[in-house]
Enzyme design. Structure first.
Site, mmCIF file in Angstrom:
data_model
loop_
_atom_site.group_PDB
_atom_site.id
_atom_site.type_symbol
_atom_site.label_atom_id
_atom_site.label_comp_id
_atom_site.label_asym_id
_atom_site.label_seq_id
_atom_site.Cartn_x
_atom_site.Cartn_y
_atom_site.Cartn_z
ATOM 1 N N HIS A 178 0.890 -1.162 0.000
ATOM 2 C CA HIS A 178 0.000 0.000 0.000
ATOM 3 C C HIS A 178 0.923 1.205 0.000
ATOM 4 O O HIS A 178 1.660 1.420 0.971
ATOM 5 C CB HIS A 178 -0.886 -0.024 1.241
ATOM 6 C CG HIS A 178 -1.775 1.172 1.391
ATOM 7 N ND1 HIS A 178 -3.079 1.061 1.821
ATOM 8 C CD2 HIS A 178 -1.568 2.503 1.187
ATOM 9 C CE1 HIS A 178 -3.627 2.263 1.872
ATOM 10 N NE2 HIS A 178 -2.725 3.155 1.494
ATOM 11 N N ASP A 314 -10.380 -4.463 -3.053
ATOM 12 C CA ASP A 314 -10.081 -3.804 -1.779
ATOM 13 C C ASP A 314 -11.354 -3.696 -0.947
ATOM 14 O O ASP A 314 -11.604 -2.692 -0.276
ATOM 15 C CB ASP A 314 -9.448 -2.434 -1.980
ATOM 16 C CG ASP A 314 -8.780 -1.907 -0.704
ATOM 17 O OD1 ASP A 314 -8.608 -2.695 0.252
ATOM 18 O OD2 ASP A 314 -8.428 -0.710 -0.667
#
Length: 448
Positions: A178, A314
């Site tokens: 991320h 996600d």
């Protein structure tokens, strides 16, 4: 296990669409052909020309277990996933407690056994102080190692340069990142607090979680990967600015070599842009932030051009009560697995992608990147994870949402397709209207 013969299907697989039949036996794809005849005792399903796809593999979900089961758990979220044609998932480590060692990883596998409707794998997380757990990870036990190179909860922000260097040097699996630069975000947030106090408009989210924060962190991750020749997969690309950093072309090249650095984007970045905050508010608050219309269009093009390799969700559910809080207190993330494939297929309807490209990005690519054994393709001998897609439209209603949080950002949306059936390991678990039988998910295996 009973045998099933699916006839008159439009198979979509490995860059092709063609008419054919497919036989399931003992949980696997036993035969693919044309004009296959039913055997004694075999169940026959007439696809009537509908598309038959390999089950989707979602390489990025947050099913919230352990520690946050009040908003999601492995059973409810995997049920929503198979209803949406997602037959395998890879779950993130930022749970409570976080998944930072082999014992915590095994605990999640134990929790999923017998409860997960889809097949499952769990990432090991990285922190500033678990390098030994990363170094000694059995690469057959996790799809990869997740590094939060940006803001995260608990003990999962990795911002120590020596630790980051060690992770990229020592990791025995692909590294999943991320990428958002925390100091940049903190400075932006301080500036907006000085301007608005505690009443920051949600429309400011893409300026706080800015494109500059994304680009800076992505460049750092790529620099570390090249220094140590590590396999790096950068999650949820949200900006057009980052796209030029990535190599264009297939994951597996013509000479059999593979990309060492790959990219993923998520379905909500293809659906929403800055103009939607006024209507949706915190319901589409997520990290990285949904940005501008130009970014959205560029991301779709990058998928079509093989600059972005994977499409994922996600999926990160929160309760409506949590999402109703003021911007600074409202958590980031939204529930997506039940309608993600339908959103991608809408791009086919618009002429932006082909069916084969959707299958490549949503099924083949994750199998290739993470060395998933015998899944992600329509191939004889592979596990029969299958999705039958109907051209009939579907309007999303709150009462039909299977995620535990009980809402969807797509409520009121009319998609051009619906999921007619889903099979996991050869067993039909969704018939277009309801779940069937019991959870059939198995632990993902990795060919490493």
């Amino acid at each position: 296990m009973s045998q099933t013969l699916i006839v008159n299907a439009r198979l979509v697989n490995e860059g092709r669409e063609y008419d054919g039949d497919l036989r399931i036996a003992d949980g696997r794809i036993a035969q693919i052909g044309s004009g296959l005849s039913a055997r004694e005792g075999e169940r026959v399903i007439d696809a009537n020309g509908r598309r038959l796809l390999p089950g989707m593999i979602d390489d990025q979900v947050h099913f919230r277990e352990p520690g946050m089961e009040y908003k999601a758990d492995m059973a409810t979220e995997s049920a929503a996933a198979v209803a949406g044609g997602l037959t395998s998932f890879m779950d993130m480590p930022n749970t409570r407690p976080p998944t930072l060692d082999a014992a915590a990883l095994q605990d999640k596998y134990d929790r999923a056994a017998g409860r997960a409707w889809g097949n499952y794998g769990f990432y090991l997380g990285a922190s500033n102080d678990n390098l030994e757990a990363i170094r000694t990870l059995d690469p057959l036990t996790a799809p990869g190692i997740k590094v939060f190179m940006g803001a995260s909860t608990g003990n999962m922000l990795v911002d120590d340069p020596d630790t980051l260097d060690g992770i990229f040097r020592e990791a025995p699996t692909p590294i999943i990142t991320h990428c958002e630069d925390t100091p940049t975000i903190d400075a932006n947030l301080a500036a907006y607090k000085a301007r608005y106090g505690d009443d920051i408009p949600v429309e400011c989210h893409p300026d706080i979680r800015s494109r500059e924060a994304c680009v800076k962190s992505t460049r750092l991750a790529m620099e570390l990967a090249r220094r140590h020749d590590a396999r790096l997969h950068i999650l949820h690309i949200s900006t057009a600015d980052e796209l030029a950093l990535f190599e264009q072309g297939p994951i597996i090249r013509a000479d059999g070599s593979r990309k060492r650095i790959t990219a993923e984007t998520c379905v909500h970045f293809l659906r929403y842009d800055r103009s939607d905050y006024a209507r949706m508010g915190n319901l589409i608050k997520c990290n990285p932030a949904i940005k501008d219309a130009g970014d959205r269009q560029a991301l779709v093009r990058a998928l079509a051009e093989d600059r972005i390799d994977v499409l994922a969700t996600d999926h990160a559910p929160h309760t409506l009560e949590e999402k109703s809080r003021p911007y600074a207190q409202a958590p980031s993330g939204l529930p997506l697995v039940q309608h993600a494939l339908l959103l991608a297929l809408d791009l086919v309807h618009e002429g932006r992608l082909t069916n084969a490209q959707v299958v490549q990005k949503f099924a083949h690519a994750a199998a290739q990147l993470f060395d998933v054994r015998e899944r992600g393709f329509l191939r004889e001998g592979y596990w029969a994870d299958l999705v039958l897609v109907d051209d009939a439209p579907l309007e999303v209603r709150r009462e039909d949402v299977l995620s535990k949080c009980g809402w969807s950002p797509f409520e009121g949306t009319r998609f051009h397709n619906r999921i007619a059936s889903t099979w996991v390991n050869g067993v039909q678990v969704w018939d277009g209207n309801r779940l069937l039988g019991t959870p059939q998910g198995r632990r993902l295996e990795f060919a490493r």
